[in-house]
Scaffold this motif. Structure first.
Motif, mmCIF file in Angstrom:
data_model
loop_
_atom_site.group_PDB
_atom_site.id
_atom_site.type_symbol
_atom_site.label_atom_id
_atom_site.label_comp_id
_atom_site.label_asym_id
_atom_site.label_seq_id
_atom_site.Cartn_x
_atom_site.Cartn_y
_atom_site.Cartn_z
ATOM 1 N N ALA A 1 3.103 6.485 -6.970
ATOM 2 C CA ALA A 1 2.247 7.516 -7.552
ATOM 3 C C ALA A 1 2.748 8.901 -7.159
ATOM 4 O O ALA A 1 2.712 9.843 -7.949
ATOM 5 C CB ALA A 1 0.799 7.312 -7.093
ATOM 6 N N GLY B 1 5.683 9.662 -9.227
ATOM 7 C CA GLY B 1 5.368 9.659 -10.653
ATOM 8 C C GLY B 1 5.567 8.260 -11.184
ATOM 9 O O GLY B 1 6.674 7.728 -11.109
ATOM 10 N N PHE B 2 4.490 7.656 -11.706
ATOM 11 C CA PHE B 2 4.586 6.283 -12.214
ATOM 12 C C PHE B 2 5.702 6.187 -13.238
ATOM 13 O O PHE B 2 5.760 6.965 -14.182
ATOM 14 C CB PHE B 2 3.265 5.866 -12.857
ATOM 15 C CG PHE B 2 2.277 5.322 -11.881
ATOM 16 C CD1 PHE B 2 2.434 4.053 -11.362
ATOM 17 C CD2 PHE B 2 1.197 6.083 -11.472
ATOM 18 C CE1 PHE B 2 1.517 3.538 -10.459
ATOM 19 C CE2 PHE B 2 0.286 5.582 -10.574
ATOM 20 C CZ PHE B 2 0.445 4.306 -10.063
ATOM 21 N N LEU C 1 0.838 -1.194 0.000
ATOM 22 C CA LEU C 1 0.000 0.000 0.000
ATOM 23 C C LEU C 1 0.878 1.251 0.000
ATOM 24 O O LEU C 1 0.670 2.188 -0.771
ATOM 25 C CB LEU C 1 -0.893 -0.029 1.237
ATOM 26 C CG LEU C 1 -2.170 0.775 1.182
ATOM 27 C CD1 LEU C 1 -2.998 0.388 -0.015
ATOM 28 C CD2 LEU C 1 -2.967 0.560 2.461
ATOM 29 N N ILE D 1 -7.679 6.326 4.587
ATOM 30 C CA ILE D 1 -7.707 7.419 5.561
ATOM 31 C C ILE D 1 -8.981 7.313 6.405
ATOM 32 O O ILE D 1 -8.949 7.401 7.634
ATOM 33 C CB ILE D 1 -7.650 8.790 4.856
ATOM 34 C CG1 ILE D 1 -6.280 9.008 4.234
ATOM 35 C CG2 ILE D 1 -7.965 9.920 5.835
ATOM 36 C CD1 ILE D 1 -6.159 10.275 3.416
ATOM 37 N N TYR E 1 -3.435 6.947 -11.235
ATOM 38 C CA TYR E 1 -3.363 7.955 -10.169
ATOM 39 C C TYR E 1 -4.721 8.087 -9.485
ATOM 40 O O TYR E 1 -4.812 8.238 -8.270
ATOM 41 C CB TYR E 1 -2.935 9.316 -10.739
ATOM 42 C CG TYR E 1 -1.500 9.355 -11.166
ATOM 43 C CD1 TYR E 1 -0.485 9.592 -10.243
ATOM 44 C CD2 TYR E 1 -1.140 9.141 -12.488
ATOM 45 C CE1 TYR E 1 0.836 9.621 -10.633
ATOM 46 C CE2 TYR E 1 0.177 9.161 -12.890
ATOM 47 C CZ TYR E 1 1.171 9.410 -11.958
ATOM 48 O OH TYR E 1 2.475 9.424 -12.346
ATOM 49 N N PHE F 1 -1.119 9.106 3.657
ATOM 50 C CA PHE F 1 -2.045 9.071 2.526
ATOM 51 C C PHE F 1 -2.576 10.477 2.226
ATOM 52 O O PHE F 1 -2.754 10.852 1.068
ATOM 53 C CB PHE F 1 -3.202 8.103 2.798
ATOM 54 C CG PHE F 1 -2.751 6.676 3.001
ATOM 55 C CD1 PHE F 1 -1.634 6.201 2.326
ATOM 56 C CD2 PHE F 1 -3.426 5.823 3.860
ATOM 57 C CE1 PHE F 1 -1.196 4.898 2.509
ATOM 58 C CE2 PHE F 1 -2.997 4.521 4.049
ATOM 59 C CZ PHE F 1 -1.883 4.057 3.372
ATOM 60 N N TYR G 1 -0.006 12.345 0.390
ATOM 61 C CA TYR G 1 -0.008 11.934 -1.016
ATOM 62 C C TYR G 1 -1.113 12.660 -1.783
ATOM 63 O O TYR G 1 -0.880 13.220 -2.859
ATOM 64 C CB TYR G 1 -0.199 10.418 -1.124
ATOM 65 C CG TYR G 1 -0.711 9.983 -2.461
ATOM 66 C CD1 TYR G 1 0.123 10.012 -3.572
ATOM 67 C CD2 TYR G 1 -2.035 9.603 -2.635
ATOM 68 C CE1 TYR G 1 -0.351 9.654 -4.820
ATOM 69 C CE2 TYR G 1 -2.514 9.247 -3.878
ATOM 70 C CZ TYR G 1 -1.666 9.279 -4.964
ATOM 71 O OH TYR G 1 -2.154 8.939 -6.202
ATOM 72 N N LEU G 2 -2.323 12.651 -1.204
ATOM 73 C CA LEU G 2 -3.450 13.285 -1.894
ATOM 74 C C LEU G 2 -3.175 14.766 -2.110
ATOM 75 O O LEU G 2 -3.426 15.315 -3.186
ATOM 76 C CB LEU G 2 -4.744 13.099 -1.093
ATOM 77 C CG LEU G 2 -5.303 11.678 -1.080
ATOM 78 C CD1 LEU G 2 -6.568 11.615 -0.235
ATOM 79 C CD2 LEU G 2 -5.592 11.207 -2.492
ATOM 80 N N ILE H 1 -5.344 4.942 -7.284
ATOM 81 C CA ILE H 1 -4.561 4.956 -6.038
ATOM 82 C C ILE H 1 -5.114 6.026 -5.089
ATOM 83 O O ILE H 1 -5.129 5.832 -3.868
ATOM 84 C CB ILE H 1 -3.071 5.210 -6.350
ATOM 85 C CG1 ILE H 1 -2.577 4.132 -7.316
ATOM 86 C CG2 ILE H 1 -2.243 5.295 -5.075
ATOM 87 C CD1 ILE H 1 -1.659 3.117 -6.818
ATOM 88 N N TYR I 1 2.506 1.687 -3.405
ATOM 89 C CA TYR I 1 1.648 2.286 -4.438
ATOM 90 C C TYR I 1 1.611 3.794 -4.272
ATOM 91 O O TYR I 1 1.718 4.551 -5.240
ATOM 92 C CB TYR I 1 0.224 1.724 -4.389
ATOM 93 C CG TYR I 1 0.166 0.232 -4.570
ATOM 94 C CD1 TYR I 1 0.972 -0.386 -5.530
ATOM 95 C CD2 TYR I 1 -0.640 -0.568 -3.778
ATOM 96 C CE1 TYR I 1 0.961 -1.746 -5.686
ATOM 97 C CE2 TYR I 1 -0.651 -1.939 -3.927
ATOM 98 C CZ TYR I 1 0.152 -2.521 -4.878
ATOM 99 O OH TYR I 1 0.151 -3.875 -5.022
ATOM 100 N N ILE I 2 1.432 4.214 -3.017
ATOM 101 C CA ILE I 2 1.389 5.646 -2.734
ATOM 102 C C ILE I 2 2.719 6.282 -3.143
ATOM 103 O O ILE I 2 2.754 7.338 -3.782
ATOM 104 C CB ILE I 2 1.160 5.876 -1.221
ATOM 105 C CG1 ILE I 2 -0.152 5.261 -0.775
ATOM 106 C CG2 ILE I 2 1.238 7.356 -0.866
ATOM 107 C CD1 ILE I 2 -1.375 5.947 -1.264
#
Lengths: 294, 355
Positions: free
Chosen positions: A236, A239-240, A229, B127, B116, A276, A279-280, B119, A232-233
């Protein structure tokens, strides 16, 4: 706020961040090559950790000694995954690709639990944990030896990857395939072999991460889930497909995870929520991630 | 894609037959574990249908739909627990909150492309899971138990008013059947409306849709609002069915993935797909679990994962594509004996070639 405590948190965050980066770089290599996300990545990590564990309990080899074998096994697993599954779904819809690898992950996790039970295990008396009492003092900061070794190995792996991808002929061929498969084929590059190599390399990176992680982390069938998990964060966020992106993002994720509870004084129970959320916040400003190309 | 194959006039007979079979099912099968499996099939069919509106029609792959499900479960349960509000009222309130939440959060998410976006939806649900796990108001990780409705003799009893059935579980089946029918009706309505056309246009080529004047963002938001509301309704049902919820069972990543998986295995972007997916996948997982997992091993996971892998590799367009292929072949064969229709044969086969 005590400066020493903060310094300690930064150091710990960077160390674990290097491990995150190493786990993530395998994922991003594969994605950069063929735009497929390997949702069994966490299970690859889990298998590598078990390899290190059984190397110790069955053969008596320290994880550091069995490390080449673990990395080699994972390379093989990556190639087999490509040959057996991925090569058949190269042109399938993205959803089918997601679920093929996700199914593989469930399959491997189920097998691990079936054969090795859901018990938590740990490698018995790893060499690194015993080295200099398991810790070193750098000024006011104390660092675990296994964690530091993991970060060091991750750094070396990144250096080796950089040299391989940017300096060797095979590495350039990999880049060519990632850039434009059809044209690379016209130049005489066997893209199928490059894909297999990419999967092998990606799995080998996570294999290295698993071998060092096994020296200071519990080993159980679903250990890969939380690391995947985070990976993945991280991927991303960086940048993939971007290798430097994985390194920077891994360090950032490690820092945010460890430093933010110390700095803002909330319970560590929320640390992943903060990661997370971080990340967002970043991708909403930069939808392609920090180093993404699109 | 293939959804319209089912809107032909002759399609009502199988629909009516299926519905009547579903209605009589509990009268014929008097077995608790089969009834439970049937309830779960309908529950996942509804959840996958909700996922399909955003993920299938509009092509926006969410791996965080458990968040909406959890919001529905928690809204009605908190209302019931704190203020004794009936779940029947909590259900629409949960749906509205989930839809509002979805619109607010997905508004920025829809800028993200492909992986993106997926994910980001994972991160969002995680969260929410962590916040609920640590939120004392909803009892954190311990979860919330819904107290029994008790009759005059202090024994747990049935109550339609409070959506709780302790004497026989059969009413739960009819409730979830009704909700699943509602979800299918909504999906069909979306598919046939202007909204459905817009969503498919967005899925096929977002830039082209935008340049033709489709307000892309607005329609994506409408799709996610509907998807979230329907998911939340099933969340309330689930809470009442189990009479216990915790963040782990209502919001975990595996649930989000399973919801998407049911729709994908069945066939993305069709109304029948999610139903087919639930009908195949849920009994399979229940049967393997009850047959194989009893001794504490996880052969069920092995089988389940292996099967998902096989279907993804050999049937990447979902189970619906199997039916379409059979039907196409049958039609292609038929005109061969009938000279007058021969010209139609290639046309029938053609539309499927692109999907």
């Amino acid at each position: 706020m005590d400066g020493d405590v903060l310094l300690q948190a930064i150091a710990s965050g960077l160390l674990i961040g290097m491990v995150y980066a190493l786990i993530s770089v395998g994922l991003t290599l594969i994605f950069g090559l063929m735009e497929i996300v390997n949702f069994a990545h966490g299970e690859f990590l889990m298998l590598a950790m078990y390899a290190a564990f059984f190397g110790r309990s069955l053969v008596g080899l320290d994880p550091m000694l069995s490390l080449p074998a673990t990395v080699g096994l994972l390379f093989l697993l990556g190639v087999l995954t490509y040959r057996g599954i991925i090569s058949r779904i190269l042109h399938a819809p993205m959803l089918a690709q997601i679920f093929a690898t996700f199914g593989l992950g469930l399959f491997l996790r189920g097998l691990a639990q079936f054969f090795w039970s859901p018990d938590f295990r740990s490698v018995e008396a790893p060499f690194l944990a015993g080295l200099s009492g398991g810790g070193v003092e750098v000024g006011s900061v104390s660092l675990g030896v296994p964690q530091s070794a993991a970060a060091l190995l991750a750094g070396l792996a990144f250096l080796a990857l950089y040299l391989f991808i940017d300096r060797s002929r095979t590495g350039l061929a990999l880049q060519a395939v990632a850039e434009d498969r059809a044209t690379a084929t016209l130049m005489g590059i066997n893209s199928d072999r490059m894909f297999a190599l990419g999967w092998g390399l990606g799995a080998a990176c996570v294999g290295l991460a698993g071998a060092v992680l096994a020296t200071f982390y519990y080993i159980y069938p679903s250990v890969g889930v939380v690391f995947a998990l985070i990976a993945y964060i991280t991927v991303a966020l960086g940048g993939f497909g971007s290798v430097p992106g994985a390194l920077v993002a891994g360090l950032l994720v490690g820092l945010v995870e460890v430093v933010s509870p110390t700095l803002f004084g909330f319970s560590p129970a929320y640390k992943y929520a903060v990661v997370f959320g971080f990340y967002l916040a970043v991708v909403l400003v930069r939808p392609q991630g920090l180093f993404g190309r699109f | 894609m293939t959804g319209f194959a089912r809107s032909r006039p002759g399609g009502w007979l199988p629909v009516a037959a299926t519905l009547s079979a579903l209605v009589v099912f509990p009268l014929v099968v008097d077995d608790g574990s089969w009834l439970n499996t049937a309830v779960l099939v309908l529950l996942y069919a509804g959840l996958a249908q909700a996922w399909n509106i955003l993920g299938g029609f509009a092509g926006q792959i969410s791996l965080g739909n458990a968040a909406f499900f959890g919001i529905g479960a928690y809204t009605s349960t908190v209302l019931l627990d704190r203020w004794n509000v009936s779940p029947w009222l909590g259900m629409p309130i949960g749906a509205v909150i989930a839809a509002g939440f979805a619109v607010a959060v997905f508004f920025p998410f829809f800028r993200l492309g492909g992986h993106y976006f997926a994910i980001a939806t994972i991160a969002l649900a995680e969260i929410l899971l962590i916040l609920f796990t640590n939120w004392a108001f909803v009892r954190g990780a311990r979860g919330m138990t819904i107290p029994f409705v008790r009759g005059p003799d202090r024994r747990p009893t049935d109550s339609w008013a409070f959506l709780q059935f302790n004497e026989s579980r059969v009413p739960y089946y009819y409730v979830v059947l009704g909700l699943a029918v509602l979800a299918v009706a909504i999906a069909i309505a979306v598919e046939r409306s202007k909204l459905g056309y817009y969503l498919r246009a967005i899925k096929n080529d977002q830039q082209a849709a935008r340049s033709l004047g489709v307000p892309v963002l607005r329609y994506k938001l409408i799709a996610v609002a509907i998807s979230a509301a329907v998911s939340a309704v099933f969340g309330t049902f689930y809470a009442q069915y189990l009479l216990f919820i915790d963040p782990e069972t209502t919001m975990r990543l595996e649930l989000s993935v399973l919801i998407a998986l049911v729709a994908i295995l069945g066939g993305v972007g069709t109304v029948v797909g999610p139903l087919l997916g639930a009908l195949v996948l849920i009994p399979l997982s229940e049967v393997t679990r009850s047959q194989l997992a009893g001794s504490g091993n996880t052969l069920d996971l092995v089988l389940y994962g292996g099967l998902i892998m096989l279907i993804a590799v050999f049937q990447p367009n979902g189970l619906v594509a199997v039916g379409d292929r059979v039907r196409r072949r049958r039609r292609a064969v038929r005109p061969a004996g009938d000279g007058a229709e021969r010209g139609d044969a290639p046309l029938v086969g053609a539309p499927g070639a692109g999907d």
